[in-house]
Design a protein around this motif. Structure first.
Motif, PDB file in Angstrom:
ATOM      1  N   GLN A   4    -142.858 -58.145  10.769  1.00  0.00           N
ATOM      2  CA  GLN A   4    -143.439 -57.492  11.936  1.00  0.00           C
ATOM      3  C   GLN A   4    -142.689 -58.032  13.140  1.00  0.00           C
ATOM      4  N   THR A   5    -142.607 -57.246  14.201  1.00  0.00           N
ATOM      5  CA  THR A   5    -141.942 -57.705  15.420  1.00  0.00           C
ATOM      6  C   THR A   5    -142.839 -58.730  16.105  1.00  0.00           C
ATOM      7  N   PRO A  62    -147.451 -55.654  20.073  1.00  0.00           N
ATOM      8  CA  PRO A  62    -148.889 -55.822  20.336  1.00  0.00           C
ATOM      9  C   PRO A  62    -149.652 -56.041  19.043  1.00  0.00           C
ATOM     10  N   LEU A  63    -150.848 -56.576  19.169  1.00  0.00           N
ATOM     11  CA  LEU A  63    -151.676 -56.820  17.997  1.00  0.00           C
ATOM     12  C   LEU A  63    -152.053 -55.511  17.316  1.00  0.00           C
ATOM     13  N   LEU A  64    -152.250 -55.574  16.027  1.00  0.00           N
ATOM     14  CA  LEU A  64    -152.701 -54.425  15.257  1.00  0.00           C
ATOM     15  C   LEU A  64    -154.136 -54.090  15.659  1.00  0.00           C
ATOM     16  N   GLY A  65    -154.358 -52.844  16.031  1.00  0.00           N
ATOM     17  CA  GLY A  65    -155.669 -52.459  16.539  1.00  0.00           C
ATOM     18  C   GLY A  65    -156.749 -52.464  15.480  1.00  0.00           C
ATOM     19  N   LEU A  77    -151.261 -63.605  13.852  1.00  0.00           N
ATOM     20  CA  LEU A  77    -152.075 -62.397  13.735  1.00  0.00           C
ATOM     21  C   LEU A  77    -151.216 -61.190  13.345  1.00  0.00           C
ATOM     22  N   LEU A  78    -151.856 -60.221  12.719  1.00  0.00           N
ATOM     23  CA  LEU A  78    -151.164 -58.992  12.351  1.00  0.00           C
ATOM     24  C   LEU A  78    -150.793 -58.201  13.599  1.00  0.00           C
ATOM     25  N   LYS A  79    -149.548 -57.725  13.640  1.00  0.00           N
ATOM     26  CA  LYS A  79    -149.056 -56.943  14.772  1.00  0.00           C
ATOM     27  C   LYS A  79    -149.008 -55.453  14.402  1.00  0.00           C
TER      28      LYS A  79
END
Length: 272
Positions: free
Chosen positions: A42-43, A47-50, A65-67
């Motif tokens: 992931q980059t 931004p964070l994964l919604g 955290l997951l992006k």
């Protein structure tokens, strides 16, 4: 029962989204009980994964955290849209290519009941590209580890030390599978492949009643470009078991023959 492993190259791969769809369609069709992925990126600045796709099992010790562009989350979401449900976990190990959170993932059709975050390298520096971690998940009473090891001749983070840590931890389980990119050629004697054999692990390729050539790398790839045999065919993506089992077949997938290439590695699909 089918198991699959693939070093995905994920966001780094040209035509990434098209290749991701080819991969997801294959999984939806074959529905292996477990598939293990490496170089699941992931980059880091994304931004964070919604909304996290369903059946995600967080791994302890993972503080990243997951992006929004996480490859494993995208695969889980696309499978869900096709009505194919997997439980899944993702673990980053380091910053890759100076811009990605690079890690590994495991997907299981059966619920994940535990996950293990195992540091294999001497380095625990997230900014060091040689840092290595392994993610293990338990489904039923079997453990599955997604593996991406260092090189045999690496003077800083050699294969042998990482293997000792992995073998000790995974070998303590009742039954364990190791699926992934071992960065050790099966055709080369006296190095990593032979060390794994001497440790008592079983190569499912050798156990299989039906097998192809098994080569998963056909050209020079990152990490091997300076090797004397950089362009030679290599069987470095492998599936091992802690005990001898009946293996019906093993075959290379995504090598440009029966399936299109989706990464700089081909994958391995076995049927027990």
């Amino acid at each position: 029962m089918k198991l699959l492993t693939l070093n995905t190259h994920s966001l780094i791969e040209p035509d990434y989204e098209a290749k991701r769809k080819i991969f997801v369609d294959f999984i939806a069709r074959e529905q292996p009980e477990v598939f293990a992925l490496q170089e699941v990126n992931q980059t880091a600045a994304a931004p964070l994964l919604g909304e996290i796709p369903a059946r995600y099992y967080p791994c302890s010790g993972n503080t990243v955290l997951l992006k929004a562009d996480n490859h494993a989350a995208a695969v889980a979401r696309m499978l869900e849209k096709q009505g194919v449900q997997y439980h899944w976990s993702w673990l980053p190990a380091k910053i890759g290519y100076d811009r990605y959170d690079e890690g590994a993932a495991v997907f299981s059709r059966a619920p994940i009941t535990a996950a293990e975050n195992l540091l294999l390298s001497k380095s625990d520096d997230y900014s060091c590209w040689k840092t290595r971690r392994t993610l293990g998940i338990c489904a039923g009473d079997v453990w599955y580890y997604t593996v991406h090891l260092g090189w045999w001749k690496d003077e800083v983070e050699p294969f042998a030390a990482q293997w000792e840590t992995l073998s000790r931890a995974a070998g303590a389980k009742k039954t364990a599978f190791l699926l992934g990119d071992f960065n050790s050629e099966a055709d080369v004697r006296g190095e990593g492949y032979d060390l794994v054999l001497r440790s008592g692990w079983q190569d499912t390729y050798r156990l299989a009643q039906q097998r192809d050539e098994g080569y998963t790398v056909m050209q020079a790839i990152d990490g091997w470009r300076d090797a004397p045999d950089a362009a030679a065919k290599k069987r470095i993506d492998q599936i091992w078991c802690s005990q001898a089992i009946a293996v019906k077949s093993t075959r290379v997938v995504f090598d440009g023959l029966r399936e299109p290439q989706v990464s700089d590695h081909a994958g391995v699909l076995i049927e027990l």
